[in-house]
Write an enzyme that holds these catalytic residues in place. Sequence first.
Site, PDB file in Angstrom:
ATOM      1  N   CYS A  91     -23.458   8.176  21.349  1.00 23.47           N
ATOM      2  CA  CYS A  91     -22.864   8.919  20.235  1.00 23.47           C
ATOM      3  C   CYS A  91     -21.487   9.491  20.564  1.00 23.47           C
ATOM      4  O   CYS A  91     -20.614   9.571  19.698  1.00 23.47           O
ATOM      5  CB  CYS A  91     -23.770  10.071  19.818  1.00 23.47           C
ATOM      6  SG  CYS A  91     -25.522   9.662  19.770  1.00 23.47           S
ATOM      7  N   CYS A  94     -17.909   8.145  19.586  1.00 23.68           N
ATOM      8  CA  CYS A  94     -17.377   8.362  18.229  1.00 23.68           C
ATOM      9  C   CYS A  94     -17.297   9.848  17.865  1.00 23.68           C
ATOM     10  O   CYS A  94     -16.363  10.283  17.215  1.00 23.68           O
ATOM     11  CB  CYS A  94     -18.272   7.689  17.190  1.00 23.68           C
ATOM     12  SG  CYS A  94     -18.081   5.919  17.137  1.00 23.68           S
ATOM     13  N   HIS A  95     -18.338  10.602  18.229  1.00 20.39           N
ATOM     14  CA  HIS A  95     -18.410  11.992  17.752  1.00 20.39           C
ATOM     15  C   HIS A  95     -17.821  13.002  18.723  1.00 20.39           C
ATOM     16  O   HIS A  95     -17.777  14.191  18.416  1.00 20.39           O
ATOM     17  CB  HIS A  95     -19.873  12.355  17.445  1.00 20.39           C
ATOM     18  CG  HIS A  95     -20.463  11.532  16.334  1.00 20.39           C
ATOM     19  ND1 HIS A  95     -20.128  11.701  15.015  1.00 20.39           N
ATOM     20  CD2 HIS A  95     -21.336  10.493  16.358  1.00 20.39           C
ATOM     21  CE1 HIS A  95     -20.794  10.823  14.263  1.00 20.39           C
ATOM     22  NE2 HIS A  95     -21.531  10.071  15.066  1.00 20.39           N
ATOM     23  N   MET A 132     -22.318   5.227  10.072  1.00 20.46           N
ATOM     24  CA  MET A 132     -23.312   5.739  11.028  1.00 20.46           C
ATOM     25  C   MET A 132     -24.397   4.678  11.215  1.00 20.46           C
ATOM     26  O   MET A 132     -24.970   4.179  10.249  1.00 20.46           O
ATOM     27  CB  MET A 132     -23.915   7.029  10.464  1.00 20.46           C
ATOM     28  CG  MET A 132     -25.093   7.546  11.239  1.00 20.46           C
ATOM     29  SD  MET A 132     -24.633   8.200  12.872  1.00 20.46           S
ATOM     30  CE  MET A 132     -26.243   8.774  13.410  1.00 20.46           C
ATOM     31  N   HIS A 371      -4.655   3.402  22.135  1.00 21.81           N
ATOM     32  CA  HIS A 371      -5.557   2.741  23.093  1.00 21.81           C
ATOM     33  C   HIS A 371      -4.738   2.028  24.165  1.00 21.81           C
ATOM     34  O   HIS A 371      -4.191   2.662  25.041  1.00 21.81           O
ATOM     35  CB  HIS A 371      -6.515   1.807  22.345  1.00 21.81           C
ATOM     36  CG  HIS A 371      -7.637   1.314  23.190  1.00 21.81           C
ATOM     37  ND1 HIS A 371      -8.616   2.137  23.677  1.00 21.81           N
ATOM     38  CD2 HIS A 371      -7.945   0.081  23.664  1.00 21.81           C
ATOM     39  CE1 HIS A 371      -9.467   1.455  24.421  1.00 21.81           C
ATOM     40  NE2 HIS A 371      -9.079   0.185  24.437  1.00 21.81           N
ATOM     41  N   HIS A 414      -5.878  -5.056  19.295  1.00 27.45           N
ATOM     42  CA  HIS A 414      -6.303  -4.831  20.687  1.00 27.45           C
ATOM     43  C   HIS A 414      -5.484  -5.760  21.574  1.00 27.45           C
ATOM     44  O   HIS A 414      -5.879  -6.888  21.856  1.00 27.45           O
ATOM     45  CB  HIS A 414      -7.798  -5.100  20.834  1.00 27.45           C
ATOM     46  CG  HIS A 414      -8.335  -4.612  22.153  1.00 27.45           C
ATOM     47  ND1 HIS A 414      -8.178  -5.311  23.326  1.00 27.45           N
ATOM     48  CD2 HIS A 414      -8.999  -3.474  22.478  1.00 27.45           C
ATOM     49  CE1 HIS A 414      -8.740  -4.617  24.312  1.00 27.45           C
ATOM     50  NE2 HIS A 414      -9.247  -3.505  23.831  1.00 27.45           N
TER      51      HIS A 414
HETATM   52 FE1  DHE Z   1     -11.086  -1.652  28.682  1.00 27.88          FE
HETATM   53  C1  DHE Z   1      -7.772  -1.879  29.630  1.00 27.88           C
HETATM   54  C2  DHE Z   1     -10.541   1.513  27.561  1.00 27.88           C
HETATM   55  C3  DHE Z   1     -14.193  -1.629  27.268  1.00 27.88           C
HETATM   56  C4  DHE Z   1     -11.702  -4.717  30.003  1.00 27.88           C
HETATM   57  N1  DHE Z   1      -9.449  -0.440  28.551  1.00 27.88           N
HETATM   58  C5  DHE Z   1      -8.184  -0.721  29.016  1.00 27.88           C
HETATM   59  C6  DHE Z   1      -7.351   0.425  28.807  1.00 27.88           C
HETATM   60  C7  DHE Z   1      -8.135   1.388  28.233  1.00 27.88           C
HETATM   61  C8  DHE Z   1      -9.455   0.846  28.070  1.00 27.88           C
HETATM   62  C9  DHE Z   1      -7.723   2.785  27.827  1.00 27.88           C
HETATM   63  C10 DHE Z   1      -5.880   0.529  29.156  1.00 27.88           C
HETATM   64  C11 DHE Z   1      -5.742   0.934  30.585  1.00 27.88           C
HETATM   65  C12 DHE Z   1      -4.305   1.041  31.024  1.00 27.88           C
HETATM   66  O1  DHE Z   1      -3.493   0.170  30.659  1.00 27.88           O
HETATM   67  O2  DHE Z   1      -3.953   2.000  31.714  1.00 27.88           O
HETATM   68  N2  DHE Z   1     -12.175  -0.311  27.573  1.00 27.88           N
HETATM   69  C13 DHE Z   1     -11.757   0.927  27.244  1.00 27.88           C
HETATM   70  C14 DHE Z   1     -12.785   1.614  26.482  1.00 27.88           C
HETATM   71  O3  DHE Z   1     -12.787   2.804  26.103  1.00 27.88           O
HETATM   72  C15 DHE Z   1     -13.796   0.600  26.126  1.00 27.88           C
HETATM   73  C16 DHE Z   1     -13.525   0.200  24.677  1.00 27.88           C
HETATM   74  C17 DHE Z   1     -15.234   1.038  26.163  1.00 27.88           C
HETATM   75  C18 DHE Z   1     -15.749   1.631  27.426  1.00 27.88           C
HETATM   76  O4  DHE Z   1     -16.833   2.221  27.394  1.00 27.88           O
HETATM   77  O5  DHE Z   1     -15.098   1.533  28.460  1.00 27.88           O
HETATM   78  C19 DHE Z   1     -13.402  -0.539  27.071  1.00 27.88           C
HETATM   79  N3  DHE Z   1     -12.676  -2.946  28.644  1.00 27.88           N
HETATM   80  C20 DHE Z   1     -13.842  -2.740  28.023  1.00 27.88           C
HETATM   81  C21 DHE Z   1     -14.747  -3.842  28.236  1.00 27.88           C
HETATM   82  O6  DHE Z   1     -15.940  -3.938  27.829  1.00 27.88           O
HETATM   83  C22 DHE Z   1     -13.999  -4.889  28.963  1.00 27.88           C
HETATM   84  C23 DHE Z   1     -13.762  -6.064  28.021  1.00 27.88           C
HETATM   85  C24 DHE Z   1     -14.716  -5.442  30.189  1.00 27.88           C
HETATM   86  C25 DHE Z   1     -14.794  -4.521  31.348  1.00 27.88           C
HETATM   87  O7  DHE Z   1     -14.502  -4.966  32.444  1.00 27.88           O
HETATM   88  O8  DHE Z   1     -15.141  -3.368  31.171  1.00 27.88           O
HETATM   89  C26 DHE Z   1     -12.710  -4.155  29.253  1.00 27.88           C
HETATM   90  N4  DHE Z   1      -9.949  -3.048  29.630  1.00 27.88           N
HETATM   91  C27 DHE Z   1     -10.421  -4.218  30.142  1.00 27.88           C
HETATM   92  C28 DHE Z   1      -9.348  -4.896  30.831  1.00 27.88           C
HETATM   93  C29 DHE Z   1      -8.204  -4.095  30.704  1.00 27.88           C
HETATM   94  C30 DHE Z   1      -8.618  -2.936  29.957  1.00 27.88           C
HETATM   95  C31 DHE Z   1      -9.476  -6.255  31.513  1.00 27.88           C
HETATM   96  C32 DHE Z   1      -6.815  -4.375  31.267  1.00 27.88           C
HETATM   97  C33 DHE Z   1      -6.163  -5.445  30.489  1.00 27.88           C
HETATM   98  C34 DHE Z   1      -4.805  -5.776  31.018  1.00 27.88           C
HETATM   99  O9  DHE Z   1      -4.455  -6.965  30.979  1.00 27.88           O
HETATM  100  O10 DHE Z   1      -4.089  -4.863  31.445  1.00 27.88           O
END
Ligand code: DHE
Length: 592
Positions: A91, A94-95, A132, A371, A414
Amino acid sequence: MVTSHAAKARQVLLASAALSLILGTGFALAQEQETATDPAQDHTSQPQDVYTPELDSLATESVPAPGAPEGVEALTQAEYDEANKIYFERCAGCHGVLRNGATGKALTPDLTRELGYDYLHSFITYGSPAGMPNWGTSGDLTDEQIQIMAKYLLLDPASPPEFGMAAMRETWHVHVAPEDRPTEKMNDWDLENLFSVTLRDAGQIALIDGGSYEIKSVIDTGYAVHISRMSASGRYLMVIGRDAKVDMIDLWMEEPAVVATIKVGSEARSIETSKFEGWEDKYAIAGSYWPPQYVIMDGNTLEPLKIVSTRGMVYDDQEYHPEPRVAAILASHYRPEFIVNIKETGKIQLVDYTDLKNLKITEIETERFLHDGGLDSTHRYFITAANARNKLVVIDTKEGKLASITDTGGLTPHPGRGANIIHPTHGPVWATSHLGDDSVALIGTDPEGHADKAWQIVESFPALGGGSLFVKTHPESNHLYVDATLNPDAEISGSVAVFNVSEMVEGEDPEFTTLNLVELAGIEGGQARAVQGEFNKDGNEVWFSLWNASDQESAIVVIDDKTLEVKKVIKDERLITPTGKFNVHNTMGDVY
Ligand code: DHE
């Protein structure tokens, strides 16, 4: 199989059990967006919904159960612990941690007590048209759990512990002091073409040689490890886990290993290092989701030097937000500054690191829910997605001010760090794909040569489908690669679209080639998802992860960028849930 496709249907809805298998049910949270309509949402109904943060490190924190005011039923500590775990995993994304609302509505006791137990119970059970999730009827929560959650929401919100300097210093360990480290590179590794590969569910990274495809080493890192970034010199690799643990790996050692670690909070996603001339490798910075803050650390030891809270006013209504999360952080190449995205308040801070005692921060009003994002090809402009607002924000890092805020025309952009290509008529543009639909948007990035197109969405065209996470190119490549990782259709999520850049025609949807990477790699079990292309140093090969559930076979597939043929499939039992890949040369120089 390689096939050619023209434009495909635009909107793709996501309802995938396999997705939960990979991502965990905590991703399954609906955002209550103003645009949502119609029947109650299944929590996996849209790609952007399943991509909501799961704060599962916070879920492990034990918080004392609060007392209950008159007329409200108390929970036992065991019930409260269970409720907290459910709340943070499912939760809070989002919340909000403190239930003040983020993309979802506020759930503070003044509001929930007004609504009452019965209302909350049925709301959680059946969900709402505004987004929700129907936690009860979907079978995700039992009625007993829903009863606990309804009571939990009537109590005061749990406030997880802060994480200040004392807590950070307690977790800070220098395993190899700078004076005990090599003074020159001690191994024969081709460091510039090394890839750091996230092994998400293993809490490890794999270091893979870009020439031989050999896994040189697998190193333990933080929980649900998230991203890697390079120090400007290319010597130190910084890795951050979702549990906010930072590991600093010295690539010069005979056997590269972790030389310093620190925990910077309970939940984090971003790490970066100083890149301005004269300040290379001097500082590192990590941003956290909880507590809402970022910390500047010594670039050699990770010693925490300066913690900055992000709590404050939202940029437009100027109301207080108690928990604005830190999303992407990039280092400026034009000034000695870090560029810090603050999600809920919609502010981008340019943090001048030349004088940490007299810290100067330029705070730019932009848009809520910032993001990820990256730099344009000149590195002067930072382009980032306010993804729940369908916008791109552009910052001029040389002048230190906002250049533009533009609607992408698609749903939930994204970009990752985006992709810089030269369009035949629009000139230099930067690309993003979208989670919520199949569109790819190109934004003009050349205010000097193509002034009329600068910061305009000059093209929007379809790729494979919704659920895209990352786009990729390289200055040496004529291709733009677009994944569709979170698409429910296994054929689509296992494939990538490849666009020929020089053949793009203004105003026309470009044709693309579909590479079904899962088929090409011969992966049969589970639903492996193609995710995050990353080029090698020379820009003639692109690597994709085939990200499967942790008990299924995953792989990395290497594509020849000229012929689009498979050059290598890296399979190894140590490659558990590979996701992000960071080539040392491209990451240190922001080449994409
Ligand atoms: Fe990420 C980058 C947040 C889920 C793979 N991800 C980022 C960044 C943020 C972020 C804020 C930028 C960082 C930076 O540039 O300083 N990611 C989040 C979340 O909040 C989210 C949506 C959910 C969570 O609970 O974390 C989330 N992210 C994922 C995944 O499920 C991914 C696909 C697989 C994994 O490994 O977790 C994933 N995020 C990535 C990757 C980058 C990334 C590979 C960097 C991409 C790049 O080329 O720089």
